[in-house]
Design a protein around this motif. Structure first.
Motif, PDB file in Angstrom:
ATOM      1  N   PHE A 128       0.838  -1.204   0.000  1.00 35.65           N
ATOM      2  CA  PHE A 128       0.000   0.000   0.000  1.00 35.65           C
ATOM      3  C   PHE A 128       0.870   1.250   0.000  1.00 35.65           C
ATOM      4  O   PHE A 128       0.610   2.198  -0.742  1.00 35.65           O
ATOM      5  CB  PHE A 128      -0.903  -0.016   1.230  1.00 35.65           C
ATOM      6  CG  PHE A 128      -1.856   1.133   1.312  1.00 35.65           C
ATOM      7  CD1 PHE A 128      -2.970   1.174   0.487  1.00 35.65           C
ATOM      8  CD2 PHE A 128      -1.641   2.177   2.196  1.00 35.65           C
ATOM      9  CE1 PHE A 128      -3.847   2.236   0.556  1.00 35.65           C
ATOM     10  CE2 PHE A 128      -2.514   3.237   2.262  1.00 35.65           C
ATOM     11  CZ  PHE A 128      -3.622   3.268   1.450  1.00 35.65           C
ATOM     12  N   SER A 148       0.989  -3.514  -4.676  1.00 36.01           N
ATOM     13  CA  SER A 148       1.317  -2.146  -5.080  1.00 36.01           C
ATOM     14  C   SER A 148       0.582  -1.788  -6.364  1.00 36.01           C
ATOM     15  O   SER A 148       0.056  -0.689  -6.512  1.00 36.01           O
ATOM     16  CB  SER A 148       2.816  -1.987  -5.329  1.00 36.01           C
ATOM     17  OG  SER A 148       3.548  -2.498  -4.270  1.00 36.01           O
ATOM     18  N   SER A 199       0.704   3.582  -3.192  1.00 36.91           N
ATOM     19  CA  SER A 199       0.049   4.885  -3.052  1.00 36.91           C
ATOM     20  C   SER A 199       1.053   6.023  -3.215  1.00 36.91           C
ATOM     21  O   SER A 199       0.716   7.068  -3.779  1.00 36.91           O
ATOM     22  CB  SER A 199      -0.674   4.982  -1.710  1.00 36.91           C
ATOM     23  OG  SER A 199       0.187   4.671  -0.665  1.00 36.91           O
ATOM     24  N   ALA A 215      -8.459   2.361  -2.435  1.00 40.60           N
ATOM     25  CA  ALA A 215      -7.315   1.458  -2.524  1.00 40.60           C
ATOM     26  C   ALA A 215      -7.212   0.546  -1.301  1.00 40.60           C
ATOM     27  O   ALA A 215      -6.818  -0.603  -1.438  1.00 40.60           O
ATOM     28  CB  ALA A 215      -6.027   2.249  -2.701  1.00 40.60           C
ATOM     29  N   THR A 216      -7.564   1.056  -0.116  1.00 41.37           N
ATOM     30  CA  THR A 216      -7.385   0.225   1.076  1.00 41.37           C
ATOM     31  C   THR A 216      -8.155  -1.077   0.961  1.00 41.37           C
ATOM     32  O   THR A 216      -7.640  -2.142   1.299  1.00 41.37           O
ATOM     33  CB  THR A 216      -7.838   0.921   2.374  1.00 41.37           C
ATOM     34  OG1 THR A 216      -9.084   1.533   2.132  1.00 41.37           O
ATOM     35  CG2 THR A 216      -6.829   1.916   2.849  1.00 41.37           C
ATOM     36  N   THR A 271      -6.506  -3.282  -1.592  1.00 37.04           N
ATOM     37  CA  THR A 271      -5.234  -3.791  -1.092  1.00 37.04           C
ATOM     38  C   THR A 271      -5.416  -5.125  -0.387  1.00 37.04           C
ATOM     39  O   THR A 271      -4.713  -6.087  -0.666  1.00 37.04           O
ATOM     40  CB  THR A 271      -4.618  -2.777  -0.108  1.00 37.04           C
ATOM     41  OG1 THR A 271      -4.422  -1.563  -0.808  1.00 37.04           O
ATOM     42  CG2 THR A 271      -3.307  -3.263   0.421  1.00 37.04           C
ATOM     43  N   THR A 301      -2.977  -1.127  -5.665  1.00 39.12           N
ATOM     44  CA  THR A 301      -3.144   0.126  -4.927  1.00 39.12           C
ATOM     45  C   THR A 301      -2.914   1.320  -5.837  1.00 39.12           C
ATOM     46  O   THR A 301      -3.592   2.343  -5.725  1.00 39.12           O
ATOM     47  CB  THR A 301      -2.131   0.196  -3.756  1.00 39.12           C
ATOM     48  OG1 THR A 301      -2.239  -0.992  -2.992  1.00 39.12           O
ATOM     49  CG2 THR A 301      -2.411   1.387  -2.881  1.00 39.12           C
ATOM     50  N   LEU A 312      -7.182   6.833  -1.909  1.00 40.93           N
ATOM     51  CA  LEU A 312      -6.550   5.957  -0.919  1.00 40.93           C
ATOM     52  C   LEU A 312      -7.574   5.043  -0.271  1.00 40.93           C
ATOM     53  O   LEU A 312      -7.313   3.881  -0.001  1.00 40.93           O
ATOM     54  CB  LEU A 312      -5.856   6.793   0.164  1.00 40.93           C
ATOM     55  CG  LEU A 312      -4.560   7.484  -0.244  1.00 40.93           C
ATOM     56  CD1 LEU A 312      -4.050   8.364   0.894  1.00 40.93           C
ATOM     57  CD2 LEU A 312      -3.503   6.457  -0.615  1.00 40.93           C
TER      58      LEU A 312
END
Lengths: 266, 271, 256, 318
Positions: free
Chosen positions: B88, B147, B92, B203-204, B207, B150, B200
């Protein structure tokens, strides 16, 4: 003929967290717009003029007192009362074309009448000067034109009472005058009852038969004046009329909370 | 556009009264869940559903509690979280950096954007089999995959966020004779923060999904592998318990994120 | 998104960087810098891909994957929007459903794949459930947020025209929150694809994900890359289709 | 935003640190990919009895469910040695990958310890490959050793394998799939095959390994040619340690100690394992058996032609 719309001892209190009494927006307001009258309500910014109008539209219940439409109390938005919002851009449906926005109030009608109704809506659009923009989307139009769409839509709902909530405050000065004239023409033709809320004294005098002035918080009715200017009114000559100027002086000083002596004479 | 937010986050501005009312209503929801669990328990105990993989809920809870005292689930979870955290961070950071650079520089945009757009639609599981042959099955592979997953939401949101930064802001900075780098860091980056935060947050959740995915396909440790392992070891109770811990983890991370967001970007959603 | 268009306007330049990367890759293969078995040259992969398309072998697995994905995605979208609107407009339904949604939502859906295999067995129903489970929550959450975030003026407008509750939802609430709904559906699109490929890899009977892992196991690396290219095309195609549909459905996006 | 990262990572970092244990030693590390099944028991025996430590090796095993990541991981450099099945090795070799068999893994040479049957529903009436035509059979993965011998068995019992539908179903799901009639027959391994047969309703109709090719070499330990030439000593030591493990395993394969070892790495209950008979571990690879498998693969079009087995199977395995 427009219907009478009255405020009968209306009080509005907003609940506020951490306070038992709450915030008193209006205290005991009694006011009535006669049938087919053009009534303007002016007041300083933040006095809650829009709240008054929202209650009139049945969007918000008063804490005490009643809103009366032709003498009957209302609870929900009643048919025939149409609200013209200040935020015209938000009140138009971005996903509908201009003509479909105007059609909106009529969509409850039986299917076979739709064609005629659509023609009628075209006519309304013509009346507000939007010939040829039927198939545009609201966001493709200028601010003034968007408000014309909202006006046409209001007409389509066949208003008995038209509530105007600072409808011209977000457009430029020239457009504003054009729209004022347009509303006056439509009012004279259709004879609905109109209640205008504004902080613009000149606009109130220019449009209305009577002007109600609201005072500072908690807002109460300060005074009601008869305009008495001849109709049809004209953006140039009416505004140069000595009576217009006198009224303007009086109302402005009322709102600025100055005392002026010769008011009573009017 | 914070798609990954919570339900409650949206209604933060409710009054005390309506909150109380809502709490009362929520009782029905809790009752509903209790009913579902009860049905599960009963259906398994009374044999309405006959399968080795349908253990009673009580057994799952018991397994979950035993694991607290020491067991593979928490160790596996830690391994997964470590990879997820590194992946992450890498993804990010790259996403924000490239999003801002590409958003502000036409040259970079022309050079790199088509490439990014080509790679973007690949579902992450698909790149794992070929990558195994280059990166092996260790952390390198999994962190790379995480990655990658993310990177894209962060990049896309940052890039779009930079585009909406008002030129007036940048011109204001220029009238103060601010350097390009300083403008980027002190004006553009903060102005883009709400968009970055939204990226973000999307993305979490991705992830964790991808961390689990990579461990399932190229597994050897971590909670994703653990789930498959338990499937083969005929221990469904531990499998369900692992899913439960994962849910708690996911929930906690999301909560933590919201709290941090509210703290650090107080102007979020206000402009 | 105006910045993106200037890239495509200069489309020749836009092709430059992918072209450079591909030529480096090709050269590396030709000069033997990389093991040609592990990393076939792009020209070889493309040739394999052309064969796959020419003899039609590409279509059955592709259609299989697309079908599973689309069915799951459509179910998720309908459920997500319905529940989202219901929860946003009814306090009672909110109370009943919120705890359940909050419990299920944070589970990484990939973790549910083996569980669902046990639960529903292996087959199309499981695959579709996996996709639907992954896709439903982004749609649900953003629908909910979209509806809750609607401007009160809009709803008041509808009320002043005495619009019924049902009609308000259909002709005001849904179109007005469409941009948010679509934002959720966009996230769901990516997630759904990830999950359908994963499920096919873990226990597929057919499909692109199954093919990729199957070919890797048989060490037919060139074919595996060809199928990955197919997947890139599928993902890219679906995203472009989505953009197209979104532009058609929300022409006012970013304009108000 | 920097703070978000810092706080977030601090929390996660602490959690991870608290749980991770540090390991350090001066033994040479050998990374081995295994499949957590009974077949790798000799390796774990050798580890637990300290055979590798005596030789200066430390074994680091990495389980991989189904073994899909094994050989690719070997190529990718994650592993030094991989436990894999004979078909995968030959397939990898055919594609030009540099794989070498260094030790035998699993051999099926006694019918009584062959726990890999074909199961059908008892009331299905299926008895032979002929009966399976137009029906379906499940294997864990297509194009692998299970698939190959299922086909061979169908052919040997009068059926045409191309007229049978092969479905991929992971072993744990096979029993449900059979009972729910989603598949008509399944080629299954232990412990799943044993557990499934303990309950009524399912019958074993064949043991394809024993029926088709008694003594088949199913699994091997594999490394790459490169490692074999750069670290020949290490690999030799590994093979030696493993052989000692296999010898001990063969001497003790009916004892409870073995069950404890297997239960340790498969995480399966010892009570389940108890019902599974353990076959003897092979001490050397059998070239003729691998050749037979290779011929079968050619027949089933898995291989395009014969492979020089001498190049794949290192003498130390023989």
């Amino acid at each position: 003929m427009g219907e009478r719309l009255g405020f009968d001892h209306v009080t509005k209190i907003f609940e506020t967290p951490g306070s038992d009494t709450g915030f008193v927006a209006f205290d005991d307001i009694t006011l009535e717009a006669a049938s087919s009258e053009f009534l303007a309500i002016v007041g300083p910014s933040g006095c809650g003029k829009s709240t008054l109008l929202k209650m009139a539209a049945g969007l918000m219940p008063p804490t005490k007192g009643k809103i009366l439409l032709d003498g009957k109390p209302i609870f929900d938005p009643p048919p025939g009362v149409v609200y013209l919002f200040q935020q015209y851009a938000k009140s138009l449906f971005a996903w509908r074309t201009v003509i479909d926005n105007v059609m909106f109030p009529l969509e409850g009608a039986p299917r076979h009448q739709r064609g005629d109704l659509r023609e009628m809506c075209r006519d309304y659009l013509k009346q507000v000067g939007l010939d040829g923009f039927e198939d545009s989307y609201p966001w493709q139009l200028s601010g003034g034109m968007q408000q014309r769409v909202a006006i046409a839509r209001a007409l389509a709902a066949d208003p008995q009472v038209l509530l105007l909530d600072e409808p011209f405050s977000a457009v430029d000065a020239l457009t504003r005058m054009e729209l004022q004239t347009l509303v006056l023409q439509l009012w004279e033709r259709r004879k609905f009852t109109a209640i205008l809320v504004t902080h613009d004294v000149e606009e109130a005098i220019f449009l209305a038969d009577r002007v109600a002035v609201l005072g500072a918080k908690p807002t109460a009715l300060k005074e009601i004046i008869e305009v008495g200017l001849p109709r049809p009114r004209d953006q140039l000559t009416t505004r140069e009329d000595p009576r217009f100027l006198k009224l303007r002086h009086h109302l402005t000083s009322l709102l600025l909370a100055r005392n002026s002596g010769h008011v009573a004479a009017v | 556009m914070s798609v990954a937010g919570t339900l409650e986050g949206t209604s933060r501005k409710r009054t005390a009264g309506s909150n109380r009312r809502r709490l009362g209503k929520r009782v029905y929801g809790v009752v509903l869940i209790a009913a579902i669990l009860l049905f599960w328990e009963v259906s398994s105990r009374l044999g309405w559903i006959v399968s080795a993989y349908w253990p009673p809920v009580s057994q799952i809870f018991q397994a979950a509690i035993v694991q607290l005292a020491g067991g593979d689930i928490l160790v596996s979870l830690a391994a997964t979280l470590r990879r997820a955290a590194i992946g992450f961070a890498v993804g990010s950071t790259l996403g924000v950096a490239l999003g801002i650079l590409l958003g502000r520089s036409k040259v970079l945009r022309i050079a790199l954007l088509p490439l990014i757009e080509i790679v973007r639609p690949i579902p992450t599981p698909a790149v794992i089999p070929p990558l195994i042959m280059f990166l092996g099955v260790d952390d390198a592979l999994k962190i790379f995959a995480i990655s990658l997953a993310t990177f894209f939401p962060v990049f896309t949101n940052t890039f779009a966020g930079v585009a909406t930064v008002d030129d007036t802001l940048i011109q204001t900075a220029r009238t103060f004779r601010t350097s390009w780098a300083r403008t980027l860091l002190r004006v553009i980056l903060p102005a883009t923060l709400p968009a970055i935060a939204a990226g973000l947050r999307t993305a979490t959740s991705l992830t964790l999904v991808v961390a689990v995915v990579s461990e399932m396909i190229a597994g050897s440790s971590g909670i994703g592998y653990y789930l498959v392992e338990m499937q083969y070891a005929l221990r469904p109770d531990l499998m369900y318990a692992a899913v439960m811990y994962l849910a708690i983890t996911g929930y906690t991370i999301n909560r933590l994120f919201l709290v941090l967001e509210a703290r650090l970007i107080p102007w979020m959603g206000k402009t | 998104m105006s910045q993106r268009s200037d890239v495509y306007r200069t489309s020749l330049l836009g092709l430059l960087s992918p072209a450079i990367v591909l030529s480096i890759w090709e050269t590396a293969g030709l000069l033997g810098w990389v093991n040609p078995i592990l990393l076939p040259r792009p020209s070889q992969i493309v040739w394999t891909l052309v064969e796959l398309v020419a003899n039609g072998a590409v279509f059955p697995p592709l259609l299989y994957t697309v079908a599973l994905f689309v069915v799951g995605y459509v179910i998720a979208s309908i459920l997500g929007v319905t529940i989202g609107v219901a929860m946003a407009t009814s306090e009672t339904l909110y109370g009943v459903l919120e705890p359940l949604v909050e419990i299920l939502r944070p589970i990484p859906k990939s973790a549910l794949v083996p569980v669902l295999f046990l639960f529903l067995g292996i087959g199309k129903a499981t695959m579709i459930t996996v996709v639907a489970l992954a896709a439903v929550f982004p749609v649900l959450i953003s629908t909910f947020q979209g509806v809750r975030g609607l401007d009160p003026v809009l709803l008041d407008t509808a009320r002043t025209f005495q619009t019924s509750r049902m009609r308000t939802i259909v002709s005001i609430v849904l179109p007005a929150s469409l941009p948010m709904i679509l934002a959720g559906m966009r996230v769901a699109l990516g997630l759904g694809l990830v999950l359908v490929i994963l499920a096919e890899m873990l226990a597929g009977e057919d499909g692109v994900g199954f093919r990729i892992l199957d070919l890797q196991r048989a060490f037919q690396i060139r074919d595996m890359f060809a199928w990955i290219f197919v997947l890139v095309a599928l993902g890219g195609g679906l995203m472009m289709l989505f953009d197209l549909v979104e532009r058609r459905l929300v022409p006012w996006r970013g304009k108000t | 935003m920097r703070k978000v990262f810092l706080i977030g990572f601090a929390v996660m970092g602490l959690f991870v640190l608290a749980i991770q244990r540090a390991t350090a030693s001066d033994l040479e590390k050998v990374r081995v990919s295994i499949i957590p099944i009974n077949d790798v028991a000799p390796l774990f025996v050798a580890m637990q009895n300290g055979y590798f430590r005596e030789l200066g090796l430390e074994i680091d095993t990495t389980p991989s469910a189904g073994g899909a990541a094994g050989i690719p991981g070997l190529i990718g450099g994650s592993f030094d040695v991989v436990y894999g099945n004979v078909v995968s090795v030959l397939l990898a070799s055919q594609q030009g990958l540099d794989v070498k068999v260094i030790a035998p893994g699993t051999k099926v040479d006694q019918r009584e310890t062959d726990t890999t049957p074909i199961l059908v529903r008892s009331d299905s009436g299926i008895k032979s490959g002929k009966d399976l035509e137009g029906k379906s059979i499940s294997v864990n993965t297509r194009n692998n050793v299970i698939w190959l011998y299922a086909r061979a068995w169908i052919k040997a019992t009068g059926g045409d394998p191309d007229k049978v539908t092969f479905k991929e179903i992971p072993f744990p799901q096979v029993e449900d799939a059979l009972r729910q009639q989603r598949v008509d027959a399944s080629f299954l391994v232990a412990p799943f095959s044993v557990i499934s047969r303990q309950k009524p309703g399912l019958t074993a109709i064949a043991n394809p390994y024993s029926d088709i090719q008694p003594g088949v070499d199913v699994g091997q330990y594999i490394t790459t040619g490169k490692l074999l030439s750069t670290k020949p000593e290490t690999i030799k030591k590994f093979a030696a340690g493993l052989r000692k493990g296999a010898e001990w395993f063969n001497a003790n394969r009916t004892s409870d100690a073995i069950l404890a070892v297997i239960s340790g790495y498969t995480k399966t209950d010892a009570s389940i394992l108890k019902s599974v008979a353990l076959g003897a571990a092979p001490l050397r690879s059998d070239l003729t058996q691998v050749k037979k498998t290779m011929d079968l693969m050619i027949e089933n079009k898995l291989l395009t032609g014969p492979i020089d087995l001498a190049k794949i199977i290192d003498p130390m395995a023989l």
